[in-house]
Design a protein around this motif. Structure first.
Motif, short mmCIF file in Angstrom:
data_model
loop_
_atom_site.label_atom_id
_atom_site.label_comp_id
_atom_site.label_asym_id
_atom_site.label_seq_id
_atom_site.Cartn_x
_atom_site.Cartn_y
_atom_site.Cartn_z
N LEU A 51 -0.05 -9.34 -2.20
CA LEU A 51 1.10 -8.70 -2.80
C LEU A 51 0.79 -7.45 -3.60
CD1 LEU A 51 2.85 -11.80 -4.39
CD2 LEU A 51 3.36 -10.74 -2.21
N ARG A 52 1.79 -6.57 -3.57
CA ARG A 52 1.85 -5.50 -4.56
C ARG A 52 3.13 -5.75 -5.37
NH1 ARG A 52 0.99 0.56 -4.02
NH2 ARG A 52 1.99 1.40 -5.86
N CYS A 53 3.01 -5.80 -6.68
CA CYS A 53 4.17 -6.03 -7.54
C CYS A 53 4.37 -4.80 -8.40
CB CYS A 53 3.93 -7.23 -8.46
SG CYS A 53 3.67 -8.77 -7.58
N GLY A 54 5.60 -4.31 -8.45
CA GLY A 54 5.86 -3.12 -9.24
C GLY A 54 7.15 -3.25 -10.03
N ASP A 55 7.31 -2.36 -10.99
CA ASP A 55 8.56 -2.33 -11.77
C ASP A 55 9.26 -1.00 -11.57
OD1 ASP A 55 6.93 -0.63 -13.18
OD2 ASP A 55 7.33 -1.52 -15.14
N GLY A 102 2.30 -0.34 -10.72
CA GLY A 102 2.08 -1.36 -9.71
C GLY A 102 0.80 -2.15 -9.93
N VAL A 103 0.86 -3.42 -9.57
CA VAL A 103 -0.30 -4.32 -9.63
C VAL A 103 -0.53 -4.86 -8.23
CG1 VAL A 103 -1.26 -6.43 -10.65
CG2 VAL A 103 0.41 -5.08 -11.94
N GLY A 104 -1.74 -4.73 -7.73
CA GLY A 104 -2.10 -5.33 -6.45
C GLY A 104 -2.81 -6.64 -6.70
N VAL A 105 -2.41 -7.68 -5.98
CA VAL A 105 -3.07 -8.98 -6.12
C VAL A 105 -3.67 -9.35 -4.78
CG1 VAL A 105 -2.76 -11.41 -6.74
CG2 VAL A 105 -1.46 -9.65 -7.95
N LEU A 106 -5.00 -9.32 -4.74
CA LEU A 106 -5.75 -9.54 -3.50
C LEU A 106 -6.80 -10.61 -3.76
CD1 LEU A 106 -6.59 -5.86 -2.43
CD2 LEU A 106 -5.19 -7.44 -1.14
N GLY A 142 -10.79 -11.29 4.12
CA GLY A 142 -12.15 -11.25 4.65
C GLY A 142 -12.67 -9.86 4.86
N SER A 143 -11.78 -8.88 5.02
CA SER A 143 -12.25 -7.54 5.32
C SER A 143 -11.22 -6.50 4.91
CB SER A 143 -12.57 -7.41 6.82
OG SER A 143 -11.57 -8.01 7.60
N ILE A 144 -11.67 -5.27 4.90
CA ILE A 144 -10.81 -4.14 4.52
C ILE A 144 -10.05 -3.69 5.77
CG2 ILE A 144 -10.81 -1.77 3.66
CD1 ILE A 144 -13.55 -2.39 2.36
N THR A 145 -8.74 -3.52 5.64
CA THR A 145 -7.97 -2.97 6.75
C THR A 145 -7.19 -1.75 6.26
OG1 THR A 145 -6.05 -4.38 6.22
CG2 THR A 145 -7.63 -5.25 7.82
N GLU A 146 -6.89 -0.86 7.18
CA GLU A 146 -6.11 0.34 6.84
C GLU A 146 -4.77 -0.06 6.24
OE1 GLU A 146 -6.41 3.68 6.91
OE2 GLU A 146 -8.54 3.31 7.25
N HIS A 147 -4.16 -1.07 6.85
CA HIS A 147 -2.83 -1.51 6.42
C HIS A 147 -2.86 -1.94 4.94
CE1 HIS A 147 1.15 -3.19 6.62
NE2 HIS A 147 0.71 -4.39 6.31
N MET A 148 -3.83 -2.74 4.61
CA MET A 148 -3.93 -3.23 3.24
C MET A 148 -4.20 -2.08 2.27
SD MET A 148 -6.80 -3.98 1.28
CE MET A 148 -8.07 -4.67 2.31
N LEU A 149 -5.04 -1.14 2.66
CA LEU A 149 -5.32 0.00 1.78
C LEU A 149 -4.07 0.83 1.53
CD1 LEU A 149 -8.77 1.23 3.17
CD2 LEU A 149 -8.34 0.00 1.04
N GLU A 150 -3.23 0.98 2.57
CA GLU A 150 -1.96 1.71 2.39
C GLU A 150 -1.08 1.02 1.37
OE1 GLU A 150 -0.08 2.01 6.21
OE2 GLU A 150 -1.76 3.20 7.00
N GLN A 151 -1.07 -0.30 1.41
CA GLN A 151 -0.17 -1.06 0.53
C GLN A 151 -0.58 -0.99 -0.94
OE1 GLN A 151 2.64 -2.35 1.92
NE2 GLN A 151 1.80 -1.38 3.74
N ILE A 152 -1.86 -0.93 -1.20
CA ILE A 152 -2.30 -0.94 -2.60
C ILE A 152 -2.56 0.48 -3.15
CG2 ILE A 152 -3.23 -3.29 -2.56
CD1 ILE A 152 -6.05 -1.98 -2.40
N ALA A 153 -2.36 1.48 -2.31
CA ALA A 153 -2.59 2.87 -2.75
C ALA A 153 -1.73 3.17 -3.97
CB ALA A 153 -2.26 3.83 -1.62
N GLY A 154 -2.33 3.77 -4.98
CA GLY A 154 -1.57 4.20 -6.17
C GLY A 154 -1.35 3.12 -7.20
N CYS A 155 -1.85 1.91 -6.97
CA CYS A 155 -1.69 0.84 -7.97
C CYS A 155 -2.46 1.21 -9.24
CB CYS A 155 -2.26 -0.48 -7.45
SG CYS A 155 -1.11 -1.39 -6.42
#
Ligand code: ZN
Ligand code: ZN
Length: 258
Positions: A131-135, A139-143, A147-160
């Motif tokens: 999850l990424r939780c924001g107000d 934003g706070v990323g909770v990971l 098992g590995s780094i993916t582009e998709h996940m990096l996009e989601q937590i960008a700017g946290c």
């Protein structure tokens, strides 16, 4: 304003509370409930919270250190509980808390003052979401399990501004451990758990917005807080003491994002 705390993190159980305050309203989301109901209530008390203070529960995946008492807690306290359809099927579809809601990768959920954005990660569960939780401001990323780094996940937590990041094992300690080869392969595999080295590599992809970093889900057998701090500090460019390490029992106390 957004703040967060952990009620405990590790293979014996995980639970994180994220709280957003806007004017006179406060919203609290419990992410995972990997303890017995009694234990969870005790741990909430340590954070000066009661189950009645929660607005919703989000279950990231069906592993027992995350699902724990989530269904019983939600049923007893009439809380909405979010999970993916895959997680629900993995639990057995007879498990149906009264206010079950389905979450999907990329679909933002509004929980009071919190915007919760779930996203798919590489982990060996049916349909795991982190999850990424924001107000709307921070934003706070909770990971905690991936098992590995993916582009998709990096996009989601960008700017946290804050990140709770799995640092499961030290690769050398896991290799030298007495775990059977199959378990070592599972933990260290693409769909297992993040090593300190890969968590450090992930930090290299996160932008300079990050102000608060917490290492979570450490293996008792195959890791040490000092090794985690050393690995993350050099990647993040901070001092080792700037990194909060979540404890299996104590979790970590309230931290502000930003
Ligand atoms: Zn897991
Ligand atoms: Zn886990």
């Amino acid at each position: 304003m957004i703040r967060f705390c952990s009620l405990g993190s590790g293979s014996s159980g995980n639970a994180t509370v994220v709280e957003a305050t806007s004017g006179i309203t406060t919203t609290r989301l419990l992410i995972d409930a990997g303890f017995s109901l009694r234990e969870l209530e005790t741990r909430l008390g340590r954070a000066a919270l009661a189950p009645e203070d929660l607005d919703a529960v989000f279950v990231t995946h069906e592993h027992s250190d995350h699902i724990g008492c989530a269904v019983a807690l939600a049923a007893r306290h009439d809380l909405p509980v979010w999970m993916s359809r895959g997680t629900w099927r993995a639990l057995g579809e007879a498990v149906a808390p009264p206010r079950l809601r389905f979450a999907r990768d990329g679909e933002t959920i509004a929980v009071g003052d919190l915007e919760v954005r779930p996203f798919t990660v590489a982990h060996d569960a049916a349909e795991p979401l982190q999850l990424r939780c924001g107000d709307g401001d921070r934003g706070v990323g909770v990971l905690t399990d991936l098992g590995s780094i993916t582009e998709h996940m990096l996009e989601q937590i960008a700017g946290c501004e804050a990140l709770v990041l799995e640092c499961n094992h030290d690769e050398a300690m896991l290799a030298a451990s007495r775990y059977p080869p199959s378990l070592k392969a599972r933990i260290g595999g693409r769909y297992g758990h993040l090593s300190n080295a890969i968590a450090a590599e992930l930090l290299g992809h996160v932008s300079g917005s990050l102000c608060q970093l917490v290492a979570a889900h450490l293996s008792r057998e195959n890791n040490r807080p000092a090794l985690v701090r050393e690995a993350l500090a050099s990647a993040w460019g901070s001092g080792p003491e700037d990194i909060v390490v979540a404890d299996p029992v104590a979790g970590f106390a309230w931290l502000h994002a930003g």
